[in-house]
Design a protein around this motif. Structure first.
Motif, PDB file in Angstrom:
ATOM      1  N   ALA A 146      -3.012 -35.365  20.376  1.00  0.00           N
ATOM      2  CA  ALA A 146      -2.460 -34.245  21.129  1.00  0.00           C
ATOM      3  C   ALA A 146      -3.011 -32.929  20.597  1.00  0.00           C
ATOM      4  N   ASN A 147      -3.921 -32.996  19.652  1.00  0.00           N
ATOM      5  CA  ASN A 147      -4.505 -31.800  19.039  1.00  0.00           C
ATOM      6  C   ASN A 147      -5.751 -31.399  19.828  1.00  0.00           C
ATOM      7  N   PRO A 148      -5.712 -30.298  20.595  1.00  0.00           N
ATOM      8  CA  PRO A 148      -6.871 -29.913  21.418  1.00  0.00           C
ATOM      9  C   PRO A 148      -8.135 -29.650  20.600  1.00  0.00           C
ATOM     10  N   GLU A 149      -7.982 -29.068  19.401  1.00  0.00           N
ATOM     11  CA  GLU A 149      -9.158 -28.790  18.568  1.00  0.00           C
ATOM     12  C   GLU A 149      -9.826 -30.092  18.131  1.00  0.00           C
ATOM     13  N   LEU A 150      -9.031 -31.053  17.696  1.00  0.00           N
ATOM     14  CA  LEU A 150      -9.575 -32.347  17.289  1.00  0.00           C
ATOM     15  C   LEU A 150     -10.183 -33.078  18.480  1.00  0.00           C
ATOM     16  N   ASP A 151      -9.514 -33.021  19.629  1.00  0.00           N
ATOM     17  CA  ASP A 151     -10.044 -33.675  20.827  1.00  0.00           C
ATOM     18  C   ASP A 151     -11.386 -33.089  21.219  1.00  0.00           C
ATOM     19  N   ALA A 152     -11.531 -31.770  21.133  1.00  0.00           N
ATOM     20  CA  ALA A 152     -12.808 -31.124  21.467  1.00  0.00           C
ATOM     21  C   ALA A 152     -13.885 -31.562  20.492  1.00  0.00           C
ATOM     22  N   ARG A 153     -13.545 -31.676  19.192  1.00  0.00           N
ATOM     23  CA  ARG A 153     -14.520 -32.082  18.187  1.00  0.00           C
ATOM     24  C   ARG A 153     -14.956 -33.523  18.426  1.00  0.00           C
ATOM     25  N   ARG A 154     -14.045 -34.373  18.872  1.00  0.00           N
ATOM     26  CA  ARG A 154     -14.401 -35.764  19.133  1.00  0.00           C
ATOM     27  C   ARG A 154     -15.352 -35.887  20.311  1.00  0.00           C
ATOM     28  N   ARG A 155     -15.318 -34.925  21.225  1.00  0.00           N
ATOM     29  CA  ARG A 155     -16.225 -34.964  22.362  1.00  0.00           C
ATOM     30  C   ARG A 155     -17.621 -34.491  21.979  1.00  0.00           C
ATOM     31  N   GLU A 156     -17.751 -33.878  20.817  1.00  0.00           N
ATOM     32  CA  GLU A 156     -19.066 -33.445  20.329  1.00  0.00           C
ATOM     33  C   GLU A 156     -19.739 -34.638  19.663  1.00  0.00           C
ATOM     34  N   VAL A 157     -20.518 -35.350  20.403  1.00  0.00           N
ATOM     35  CA  VAL A 157     -21.180 -36.542  19.879  1.00  0.00           C
ATOM     36  C   VAL A 157     -22.685 -36.349  19.995  1.00  0.00           C
ATOM     37  N   ARG A 158     -23.383 -36.749  18.978  1.00  0.00           N
ATOM     38  CA  ARG A 158     -24.835 -36.648  18.953  1.00  0.00           C
ATOM     39  C   ARG A 158     -25.437 -37.578  20.006  1.00  0.00           C
ATOM     40  N   PRO A 159     -26.411 -37.099  20.777  1.00  0.00           N
ATOM     41  CA  PRO A 159     -27.092 -37.985  21.741  1.00  0.00           C
ATOM     42  C   PRO A 159     -27.761 -39.155  21.013  1.00  0.00           C
ATOM     43  N   VAL A 160     -27.832 -40.293  21.679  1.00  0.00           N
ATOM     44  CA  VAL A 160     -28.416 -41.498  21.092  1.00  0.00           C
ATOM     45  C   VAL A 160     -29.463 -42.081  22.034  1.00  0.00           C
ATOM     46  N   VAL A 161     -30.285 -42.958  21.491  1.00  0.00           N
ATOM     47  CA  VAL A 161     -31.318 -43.645  22.261  1.00  0.00           C
ATOM     48  C   VAL A 161     -31.109 -45.143  22.078  1.00  0.00           C
ATOM     49  N   ALA A 162     -31.201 -45.871  23.165  1.00  0.00           N
ATOM     50  CA  ALA A 162     -31.092 -47.330  23.098  1.00  0.00           C
ATOM     51  C   ALA A 162     -32.474 -47.913  22.809  1.00  0.00           C
ATOM     52  N   VAL A 163     -32.534 -48.898  21.904  1.00  0.00           N
ATOM     53  CA  VAL A 163     -33.798 -49.535  21.522  1.00  0.00           C
ATOM     54  C   VAL A 163     -33.618 -51.045  21.618  1.00  0.00           C
ATOM     55  N   LEU A 164     -34.606 -51.722  22.176  1.00  0.00           N
ATOM     56  CA  LEU A 164     -34.567 -53.178  22.267  1.00  0.00           C
ATOM     57  C   LEU A 164     -35.324 -53.774  21.089  1.00  0.00           C
TER      58      LEU A 164
ATOM     59  N   HIS B 152     -20.854 -42.656  13.681  1.00  0.00           N
ATOM     60  CA  HIS B 152     -20.187 -41.767  12.733  1.00  0.00           C
ATOM     61  C   HIS B 152     -21.053 -40.585  12.301  1.00  0.00           C
ATOM     62  N   LEU B 153     -22.219 -40.395  12.932  1.00  0.00           N
ATOM     63  CA  LEU B 153     -23.031 -39.223  12.617  1.00  0.00           C
ATOM     64  C   LEU B 153     -22.353 -37.972  13.155  1.00  0.00           C
ATOM     65  N   PRO B 154     -22.412 -36.875  12.411  1.00  0.00           N
ATOM     66  CA  PRO B 154     -21.839 -35.633  12.936  1.00  0.00           C
ATOM     67  C   PRO B 154     -22.743 -35.062  14.025  1.00  0.00           C
ATOM     68  N   PRO B 155     -22.176 -34.286  14.963  1.00  0.00           N
ATOM     69  CA  PRO B 155     -23.006 -33.714  16.022  1.00  0.00           C
ATOM     70  C   PRO B 155     -24.008 -32.687  15.499  1.00  0.00           C
ATOM     71  N   SER B 156     -23.726 -32.098  14.355  1.00  0.00           N
ATOM     72  CA  SER B 156     -24.660 -31.137  13.760  1.00  0.00           C
ATOM     73  C   SER B 156     -24.466 -31.146  12.250  1.00  0.00           C
ATOM     74  N   PRO B 157     -25.468 -30.645  11.504  1.00  0.00           N
ATOM     75  CA  PRO B 157     -25.324 -30.619  10.041  1.00  0.00           C
ATOM     76  C   PRO B 157     -24.174 -29.732   9.575  1.00  0.00           C
ATOM     77  N   ALA B 158     -23.791 -28.767  10.389  1.00  0.00           N
ATOM     78  CA  ALA B 158     -22.726 -27.849   9.999  1.00  0.00           C
ATOM     79  C   ALA B 158     -21.335 -28.464  10.171  1.00  0.00           C
ATOM     80  N   THR B 159     -21.249 -29.601  10.847  1.00  0.00           N
ATOM     81  CA  THR B 159     -19.963 -30.241  11.097  1.00  0.00           C
ATOM     82  C   THR B 159     -19.541 -31.023   9.859  1.00  0.00           C
ATOM     83  N   SER B 160     -18.380 -30.689   9.329  1.00  0.00           N
ATOM     84  CA  SER B 160     -17.908 -31.354   8.125  1.00  0.00           C
ATOM     85  C   SER B 160     -17.079 -32.593   8.404  1.00  0.00           C
ATOM     86  N   PRO B 161     -16.065 -32.536   9.269  1.00  0.00           N
ATOM     87  CA  PRO B 161     -15.285 -33.753   9.480  1.00  0.00           C
ATOM     88  C   PRO B 161     -16.034 -34.764  10.332  1.00  0.00           C
TER      89      PRO B 161
END
Length: 123
Positions: free
Chosen positions: A14-32, A52-61
């Motif tokens: 129910a925490n909007p700040e945490l929910d917004a941070r969870r939506r910040e996900v690093r793009p990924v590539v699928a490999v066969l 579990h990679l952070p979306p940017s180096p500045a992201t701590s949690p």
């Protein structure tokens, strides 16, 4: 041909700040990879590391482990699993995050610097 995919985990609090941070996900590539290869055997660990990679180096949690800073325990466990199989964790982690995981050691002074510092100590 590779295709970049973007995935955002659903909000779980129910925490909007945490929910917004969870939506910040690093793009990924699928490999066969071939079934039976070491990469295929460790696909779950590689997926865990990537998730579990952070979306940017500045992201701590961690975006998934809201109570932990990155690198979180699940990331470290996954890295240990692929390393135990002879794979390199740094090949799965973007280069911009390497200094966070593997900081450069403090440079040791050269013998000339040591002699200078011994002769001219700092006040």
């Amino acid at each position: 041909m590779t295709q970049s995919l973007t995935y955002a985990p659903p909000a779980h609090t129910a925490n909007p700040e945490l929910d917004a941070r969870r939506r910040e996900v690093r793009p990924v590539v699928a490999v066969l990879v071939a079934v039976g290869s070491v990469l295929a055997a460790e696909d779950a660990a590689i997926n865990d590391m990537t998730a579990h990679l952070p979306p940017s180096p500045a992201t701590s949690p961690c975006a998934l482990c809201s109570s932990e800073t990155w690198p979180c325990a699940r990331f470290q466990d996954a890295a240990a699993r692929i390393t135990a199989r002879g794979l390199r964790a740094d090949d799965v982690v973007p280069a911009e995050l390497h200094p966070i995981l593997w900081p450069s050691p403090t440079p040791r002074p050269t013998p000339a610097q040591e002699r200078y510092e011994a002769a001219w100590p700092k006040p």
